[in-house]
Design an enzyme around this catalytic site. Sequence first.
Site, PDB file in Angstrom:
ATOM      1  N   GLU A   1      -4.371  -6.162   1.977  1.00  0.00           N
ATOM      2  CA  GLU A   1      -5.585  -5.713   1.506  1.00  0.00           C
ATOM      3  C   GLU A   1      -5.849  -6.060  -0.075  1.00  0.00           C
ATOM      4  O   GLU A   1      -6.824  -6.471  -0.387  1.00  0.00           O
ATOM      5  CB  GLU A   1      -5.929  -4.394   1.817  1.00  0.00           C
ATOM      6  CG  GLU A   1      -6.309  -4.234   3.442  1.00  0.00           C
ATOM      7  CD  GLU A   1      -6.528  -2.839   4.146  1.00  0.00           C
ATOM      8  OE1 GLU A   1      -5.585  -1.972   3.583  1.00  0.00           O
ATOM      9  OE2 GLU A   1      -7.547  -2.512   4.578  1.00  0.00           O
TER      10      GLU A   1
ATOM     11  N   GLU B   1      -2.031  -1.598  11.214  1.00  0.00           N
ATOM     12  CA  GLU B   1      -2.375  -0.086  11.279  1.00  0.00           C
ATOM     13  C   GLU B   1      -2.882   0.204  12.542  1.00  0.00           C
ATOM     14  O   GLU B   1      -2.646   1.408  12.816  1.00  0.00           O
ATOM     15  CB  GLU B   1      -3.805   0.102  10.372  1.00  0.00           C
ATOM     16  CG  GLU B   1      -3.443  -0.018   8.724  1.00  0.00           C
ATOM     17  CD  GLU B   1      -3.456  -1.300   8.135  1.00  0.00           C
ATOM     18  OE1 GLU B   1      -3.245  -2.337   8.936  1.00  0.00           O
ATOM     19  OE2 GLU B   1      -3.267  -1.475   6.943  1.00  0.00           O
TER      20      GLU B   1
END
Length: 699
Positions: free
Chosen positions: A105, A125
Amino acid sequence: MSAQYQVHGGIAVITLNNPPVNGLGYATRLGLTDGLTKANADAAVKAIIITGAGKAFSGGADIKEFGSPKAVQEPNLLSVILAVENSAKPVIAAVHSVCMGGGLELALGCHYRIAAPGCNVALPEVKLGLIPGAGGTQRLPRALGVEPALNMIVSGEPVKSELLAMLPGQKLFDKMASSAEALADEALTFAGEVAEARPLPLVRKLPCQHPLGDAYFQFARNMVLGLSKNFPAPGQCVDAVEAATKQKFDDGMAVEREIFINLMLTSESKALRHLFMAERAASKIPDVPADTPQRAINSVAVIGAGTMGGGISMNFLNAGIPVKMLEMKPEALDRGIATMRKNYESQVKKGKLKQDKYKQRMSLLSTTLSYDDLKDADLVIEAVFEEIGVKEAVFKELDRVMKPGAILASNTSTLDVNKIASFTQRPQDVVGLHFFSPANVMKLLEVVRGDKTAKDVLATVMGLAKKIKKTAVVSGVCDGFIGNRMIEQYGRQGGFLLDEGCTPQQVDQAIEKFGFAMGPFRMGDLAGNDIGWAIRKRRYSEKPDMKYSRTADLLCEKGRFGQKTGAGWYDYVPGKRDAIPNAEVVQMLEAHRTSLGITPRKISDEEIVQRLVYALVNEAAHILEEGIATKASDIDMVYLMGYGFPIYRGGPMNYADQVGLFNVVQAMNRFAQNPLDDAQFWQPAPLLARLAAEGKTFN
Ligand code: NAI
């Protein structure tokens, strides 16, 4: 601060430095933002590179901060990424080795990305029951394309950088370095090339659409929901990515945030995060420091080529460690080897193992009938009949022949490891290694620590467990160790439920609906009901006060031992594992109730599940209090890895914590009132009673 700052010929290089994988903990985030500020303030700097020291660009969130306020303390990851995007000078991510989660990210927030080949790129995640929470669901579809991005987000699996770079139209990587070694230099050159480019490109500005629009998301959702029952996160990955295609960037970010926060609170995500931490914690033994020296294990001997000996041997062969098997008779060796070959050959047939690998593994195996041939092995594991006299003879022989410093292990499932150690002159070298059947498949390994087991022996076998890909949990010495001691209470409850009116099918279905892989009666049929029968016969004389249902004995008296005899609690058709209810068993149960004067009652699924699971929990509380297990999470690992406890419930202790220990104790007090149950057993273990009264949890 966990980031270094250097300037090379007008290019600032910020190097994340937080071993082992440059997790984006507070200090690292602070170092990063400081570096950005410094670089932007320095007129001599034209461009900024962010890279990672050592073995990773960044593995994402710092697990040391998991769940603590530090994890979100400003500058949090969202703020860091905004600072990167807002940098007046171009920021280039130079990624290599590992670029995952928050690490990816962060890279997506940079203006440019250059990647080394071989870099593992992922947004994992979902494996913790979450979705990416720092823009991953909004930026990756823009950079990579909706479909490949959603695949990555839903699976959580890594993809190599060079494969991603080949996707048509991708904007994830502006450039691939020629090699990992060349990355630093080539990143500097690339930074020089883009130093003056304006306006600075931002992933958030890229378009984001799927040509099939709504239809695509409908397909994706159907597919994902079908595969991920019991887990909400995968389906919500689809929602978040869909938002990326339909909403403005900032609105999509708000959708991602809301989903992320809601998922954080779900019991499934809590369970998965608990499992993640528990797995790491299990390898740590409180009084055995991480730097305890380990003994070298370059060769292994296995005594007994039966069910367990063969499976145990395969683990080491798979890891490239030579194994020598000893038996009493050549026929037993032949039988053992034939079974191992059959196992490997079925893997080859299924395409899971290459023929040459199979050959290579078998070439590491040798056999003998003589103890003298074992003397040079670094570790010997005994897997002979479960009789103390047989174990005594074997360990005396091992003590005679094995070289000093060799580790002597027993795979016993019920016998006293201290007693076994006492058969030798070197009890410090003796340890229990309790594998589960099938030993080449099951992940769990209970490491049984004797009173005299040396710390370096423990450190060695814990390290070895990792090498053979097992999850090792340490147990003290007691009857049944952690797992089987608890399952005995669970099995006893199963018996009482039959006495009171349940059918085996009803009990199995209730607990399978709760999420267990298999109910107690299907499990008994698989393992062989005669094994439990033998244990109970011993118990009847050892513990005459302990109350048991007679149902399982009646079943065994009929010769219904389970799948191996084609008949147990259920019937079985040869070659198939389907459990078919049997009328004779039902009649047997009815006759049994009549003989005891019991009027059967209808028992709810809820009561069945509570009685079975809380029986595990109460026994576990005793185990924890006695120090047989050192942590509640170790008990959860045993049940998640070895007994088919549903992953999304995080193990019996985590589940009890979530239900609330007060509520667990209340239910137990109710069960204690049932005259057909065992009131004494339902007395809450002192630890459980105390935690419940104080409003605390196990974990
Ligand atoms: P098994 O009966 O399949 O194999 C035992 C093997 O040991 C036989 O091949 C036998 O010939 C050999 N043996 C017996 N005495 C010997 C001696 N003195 N020297 C050399 N070889 C000898 O038994 P299994 O199921 O493999 O169990 C072995 C051990 O593993 C037992 O201690 C058992 O409690 C334990 N265990 C078994 C599990 C299971 O699910 N079967 C699970 C975990 C532990």
